[in-house]
Write a protein that holds these residues in place. Structure first.
Motif, PDB file in Angstrom:
ATOM      1  N   THR A   1      24.363 -89.094 -51.302  1.00 41.94           N
ATOM      2  CA  THR A   1      23.716 -88.021 -50.552  1.00 41.94           C
ATOM      3  C   THR A   1      22.737 -87.284 -51.456  1.00 41.94           C
ATOM      4  OG1 THR A   1      25.328 -86.315 -51.166  1.00 41.94           O
ATOM      5  CG2 THR A   1      25.892 -87.705 -49.283  1.00 41.94           C
ATOM      6  N   ALA A   2      21.895 -86.432 -50.840  1.00 47.31           N
ATOM      7  CA  ALA A   2      20.998 -85.577 -51.614  1.00 47.31           C
ATOM      8  C   ALA A   2      20.647 -84.346 -50.792  1.00 47.31           C
ATOM      9  CB  ALA A   2      19.721 -86.320 -52.005  1.00 47.31           C
ATOM     10  N   HIS A   3      20.282 -83.264 -51.484  1.00 53.35           N
ATOM     11  CA  HIS A   3      20.043 -81.969 -50.838  1.00 53.35           C
ATOM     12  C   HIS A   3      19.056 -81.195 -51.712  1.00 53.35           C
ATOM     13  CE1 HIS A   3      22.026 -77.763 -49.926  1.00 53.35           C
ATOM     14  NE2 HIS A   3      20.834 -77.874 -49.353  1.00 53.35           N
ATOM     15  N   THR A   4      17.946 -80.785 -51.129  1.00 50.34           N
ATOM     16  CA  THR A   4      16.939 -80.015 -51.853  1.00 50.34           C
ATOM     17  C   THR A   4      16.602 -78.759 -51.057  1.00 50.34           C
ATOM     18  OG1 THR A   4      15.995 -82.052 -52.764  1.00 50.34           O
ATOM     19  CG2 THR A   4      14.642 -80.089 -52.891  1.00 50.34           C
ATOM     20  N   GLU A   5      16.504 -77.604 -51.739  1.00 56.43           N
ATOM     21  CA  GLU A   5      16.330 -76.342 -51.014  1.00 56.43           C
ATOM     22  C   GLU A   5      15.498 -75.358 -51.832  1.00 56.43           C
ATOM     23  OE1 GLU A   5      19.169 -72.838 -49.028  1.00 56.43           O
ATOM     24  OE2 GLU A   5      20.027 -74.315 -50.408  1.00 56.43           O
ATOM     25  N   HIS A   6      14.646 -74.608 -51.123  1.00 59.73           N
ATOM     26  CA  HIS A   6      13.947 -73.456 -51.691  1.00 59.73           C
ATOM     27  C   HIS A   6      13.991 -72.311 -50.686  1.00 59.73           C
ATOM     28  CE1 HIS A   6      12.258 -74.501 -55.531  1.00 59.73           C
ATOM     29  NE2 HIS A   6      11.569 -75.531 -55.076  1.00 59.73           N
ATOM     30  N   THR A   7      13.969 -71.097 -51.198  1.00 58.57           N
ATOM     31  CA  THR A   7      13.717 -69.928 -50.369  1.00 58.57           C
ATOM     32  C   THR A   7      12.223 -69.640 -50.394  1.00 58.57           C
ATOM     33  OG1 THR A   7      15.897 -68.939 -50.705  1.00 58.57           O
ATOM     34  CG2 THR A   7      14.113 -67.448 -50.103  1.00 58.57           C
ATOM     35  N   VAL A   8      11.649 -69.433 -49.212  1.00 59.52           N
ATOM     36  CA  VAL A   8      10.222 -69.136 -49.105  1.00 59.52           C
ATOM     37  C   VAL A   8      10.025 -67.842 -48.322  1.00 59.52           C
ATOM     38  CG1 VAL A   8       9.636 -71.597 -49.176  1.00 59.52           C
ATOM     39  CG2 VAL A   8       9.851 -70.441 -46.960  1.00 59.52           C
ATOM     40  N   ALA A   9       8.918 -67.181 -48.587  1.00 64.06           N
ATOM     41  CA  ALA A   9       8.517 -66.006 -47.815  1.00 64.06           C
ATOM     42  C   ALA A   9       7.242 -66.352 -47.058  1.00 64.06           C
ATOM     43  CB  ALA A   9       8.275 -64.816 -48.734  1.00 64.06           C
ATOM     44  N   ILE A  10       7.217 -66.062 -45.769  1.00 69.69           N
ATOM     45  CA  ILE A  10       6.002 -66.253 -44.991  1.00 69.69           C
ATOM     46  C   ILE A  10       5.023 -65.144 -45.368  1.00 69.69           C
ATOM     47  CG2 ILE A  10       5.013 -66.486 -42.691  1.00 69.69           C
ATOM     48  CD1 ILE A  10       7.048 -68.664 -43.442  1.00 69.69           C
ATOM     49  N   THR A  11       3.809 -65.529 -45.702  1.00 70.80           N
ATOM     50  CA  THR A  11       2.749 -64.584 -46.056  1.00 70.80           C
ATOM     51  C   THR A  11       1.601 -64.751 -45.070  1.00 70.80           C
ATOM     52  OG1 THR A  11       1.484 -66.062 -47.505  1.00 70.80           O
ATOM     53  CG2 THR A  11       3.402 -64.943 -48.468  1.00 70.80           C
ATOM     54  N   GLU A  12       0.545 -63.984 -45.257  1.00 68.57           N
ATOM     55  CA  GLU A  12      -0.643 -64.111 -44.400  1.00 68.57           C
ATOM     56  C   GLU A  12      -1.295 -65.478 -44.558  1.00 68.57           C
ATOM     57  OE1 GLU A  12      -1.513 -61.991 -42.202  1.00 68.57           O
ATOM     58  OE2 GLU A  12      -0.475 -60.149 -42.774  1.00 68.57           O
ATOM     59  N   ASP A  13      -1.045 -66.141 -45.695  1.00 61.66           N
ATOM     60  CA  ASP A  13      -1.722 -67.402 -46.002  1.00 61.66           C
ATOM     61  C   ASP A  13      -0.843 -68.641 -45.871  1.00 61.66           C
ATOM     62  OD1 ASP A  13      -4.098 -65.998 -46.746  1.00 61.66           O
ATOM     63  OD2 ASP A  13      -3.142 -65.520 -48.665  1.00 61.66           O
ATOM     64  N   GLY A  14       0.456 -68.454 -45.674  1.00 60.70           N
ATOM     65  CA  GLY A  14       1.345 -69.604 -45.611  1.00 60.70           C
ATOM     66  C   GLY A  14       2.718 -69.233 -46.117  1.00 60.70           C
ATOM     67  N   ALA A  15       3.334 -70.127 -46.875  1.00 62.65           N
ATOM     68  CA  ALA A  15       4.683 -69.884 -47.397  1.00 62.65           C
ATOM     69  C   ALA A  15       4.638 -69.838 -48.916  1.00 62.65           C
ATOM     70  CB  ALA A  15       5.642 -70.969 -46.934  1.00 62.65           C
ATOM     71  N   GLU A  16       5.220 -68.787 -49.477  1.00 62.95           N
ATOM     72  CA  GLU A  16       5.315 -68.643 -50.924  1.00 62.95           C
ATOM     73  C   GLU A  16       6.713 -69.061 -51.365  1.00 62.95           C
ATOM     74  OE1 GLU A  16       5.411 -65.142 -54.365  1.00 62.95           O
ATOM     75  OE2 GLU A  16       4.778 -64.644 -52.320  1.00 62.95           O
ATOM     76  N   ILE A  17       6.810 -70.020 -52.290  1.00 64.52           N
ATOM     77  CA  ILE A  17       8.102 -70.448 -52.801  1.00 64.52           C
ATOM     78  C   ILE A  17       8.603 -69.402 -53.786  1.00 64.52           C
ATOM     79  CG2 ILE A  17       9.375 -72.248 -54.003  1.00 64.52           C
ATOM     80  CD1 ILE A  17       7.171 -74.213 -53.174  1.00 64.52           C
ATOM     81  N   LEU A  18       9.813 -68.883 -53.548  1.00 61.80           N
ATOM     82  CA  LEU A  18      10.342 -67.807 -54.363  1.00 61.80           C
ATOM     83  C   LEU A  18      11.340 -68.275 -55.424  1.00 61.80           C
ATOM     84  CD1 LEU A  18      10.999 -65.178 -51.558  1.00 61.80           C
ATOM     85  CD2 LEU A  18       8.967 -65.425 -52.973  1.00 61.80           C
ATOM     86  N   THR A  19      11.872 -69.477 -55.278  1.00 65.85           N
ATOM     87  CA  THR A  19      12.979 -69.906 -56.130  1.00 65.85           C
ATOM     88  C   THR A  19      12.584 -70.928 -57.185  1.00 65.85           C
ATOM     89  OG1 THR A  19      13.613 -71.310 -54.244  1.00 65.85           O
ATOM     90  CG2 THR A  19      14.895 -69.309 -54.602  1.00 65.85           C
ATOM     91  N   LEU A  20      11.324 -70.919 -57.578  1.00 62.65           N
ATOM     92  CA  LEU A  20      10.914 -71.729 -58.714  1.00 62.65           C
ATOM     93  C   LEU A  20      11.389 -71.037 -60.000  1.00 62.65           C
ATOM     94  CD1 LEU A  20       7.259 -72.533 -57.646  1.00 62.65           C
ATOM     95  CD2 LEU A  20       9.184 -74.140 -57.681  1.00 62.65           C
ATOM     96  N   PRO A  21      11.753 -71.797 -61.027  1.00 60.99           N
ATOM     97  CA  PRO A  21      12.157 -71.158 -62.293  1.00 60.99           C
ATOM     98  C   PRO A  21      10.970 -70.468 -62.932  1.00 60.99           C
ATOM     99  CG  PRO A  21      12.017 -73.542 -62.522  1.00 60.99           C
ATOM    100  CD  PRO A  21      11.858 -73.261 -61.065  1.00 60.99           C
ATOM    101  N   SER A  22      11.251 -69.398 -63.663  1.00 62.53           N
ATOM    102  CA  SER A  22      10.169 -68.652 -64.319  1.00 62.53           C
ATOM    103  C   SER A  22       9.635 -69.401 -65.524  1.00 62.53           C
ATOM    104  CB  SER A  22      10.665 -67.271 -64.750  1.00 62.53           C
ATOM    105  OG  SER A  22      11.745 -67.373 -65.674  1.00 62.53           O
ATOM    106  N   ARG A  23      10.434 -70.289 -66.099  1.00 69.33           N
ATOM    107  CA  ARG A  23      10.002 -71.080 -67.262  1.00 69.33           C
ATOM    108  C   ARG A  23       9.847 -72.533 -66.821  1.00 69.33           C
ATOM    109  NH1 ARG A  23      14.672 -73.369 -69.572  1.00 69.33           N
ATOM    110  NH2 ARG A  23      16.622 -72.592 -68.696  1.00 69.33           N
ATOM    111  N   ARG A  24       8.660 -72.895 -66.455  1.00 67.99           N
ATOM    112  CA  ARG A  24       8.424 -74.247 -65.954  1.00 67.99           C
ATOM    113  C   ARG A  24       7.089 -74.774 -66.461  1.00 67.99           C
ATOM    114  NH1 ARG A  24       7.250 -70.782 -61.672  1.00 67.99           N
ATOM    115  NH2 ARG A  24       5.231 -71.131 -60.667  1.00 67.99           N
TER     116      ARG A  24
END
Length: 258
Positions: free
Chosen positions: A235-258
């Protein structure tokens, strides 16, 4: 309940989301052959508490689980795909491991999951599953635009998973998120476009495509939490939390050190 967050609340969600991303990245780096799932749970607890945050899982007691969950991260191995209860198991080379984490900080929650292969052993079936869920998540995020509908996201995710040859289970999917981890609207991993709740700026969603290699049927472990494929397939499972903005979806759960 469906929450529409203020710009200040979305700003706090960015902090929570980065913490979730950083913890998942750290656990991914530390989860090597021989690592025990209980060690992963303990390390996660340490990072959450050091950040002055709270676990969304420790006291989590929904109707479908044998709660409270009592741990800080979900650890699902191989045929386990959702709500994997950490237990005394040492990871093996080639295991397919899913880590799912939800944290509350500053009054706002964030939720994300990552699946990866432990060690260096070849695992082509697992890699194919992981790649499909990642593509599906990217498609879902691209469809998450203001004035669109929840069904647009579900359709985008389901199309990718179906085209990859996988059946889609609709018992569990994505969800709204805000001051609590699980909120409306439900975001199925397949659906019809143009249907459902209208997307608007300030809405936060946890999008989480997941698949099983040769079935859409789940079974529940004796622990009352861990959900596995009925056939024992990977099995596999991939997930992010996003916020809807005026321009689309902003991914909020990316690591700060990438």
């Amino acid at each position: 309940m469906i929450e529409i967050l203020s710009p200040a609340e979305v700003a706090r969600a960015r902090v929570t989301g980065a913490l979730v991303g950083d913890i998942l990245q750290s656990m991914r780096e530390r989860a090597v052959p021989g690592t025990n799932l209980l060690e992963v749970d303990a390390w996660t607890k340490e990072m959450i508490l050091e950040a002055g945050a709270e676990s969304c899982y420790v006291d989590y007691e929904p109707s479908f689980g044998r709660g409270p969950f009592g741990h800080y991260i979900c650890t699902s191995v191989n045929d386990a795909v959702l709500h994997g209860l950490p237990h005394d198991y040492a990871l093996a080379d080639g295991d397919v491991l899913t880590l799912d984490l939800a944290v509350l900080k500053g009054g706002v929650a964030a939720d994300a999951a990552v699946t990866f292969i432990v060690g260096d052993a070849p695992q082509p079936e697992g890699e194919a599953l992981i790649a499909a869920t990642r593509r599906a998540l990217e498609a879902g995020i691209a469809a998450a635009r203001p004035d669109g509908k929840i069904g647009d996201i579900s359709h985008a995710i389901g199309t990718v998973l179906g085209d990859a040859g996988y059946s889609v289970n609709t018992q569990f999917g994505g969800h709204g998120i805000g001051s609590t981890m699980h909120q409306d609207p439900h975001v199925s991993n397949t659906g019809r476009p143009g249907r459902g709740f209208r997307l608007r700026p300030g809405l936060m969603l946890a999008l989480e495509p997941w698949v099983m290699a040769d079935t859409a049927e789940l079974i529940t472990d004796a622990d009352g939490w861990t959900l596995r494929s009925a056939t024992g397939c990977l099995t596999a499972h991939t997930e992010h939390t996003v916020a809807i903005t005026e321009d689309g979806a902003e991914i909020l759960t990316l690591p700060s050190r990438r």
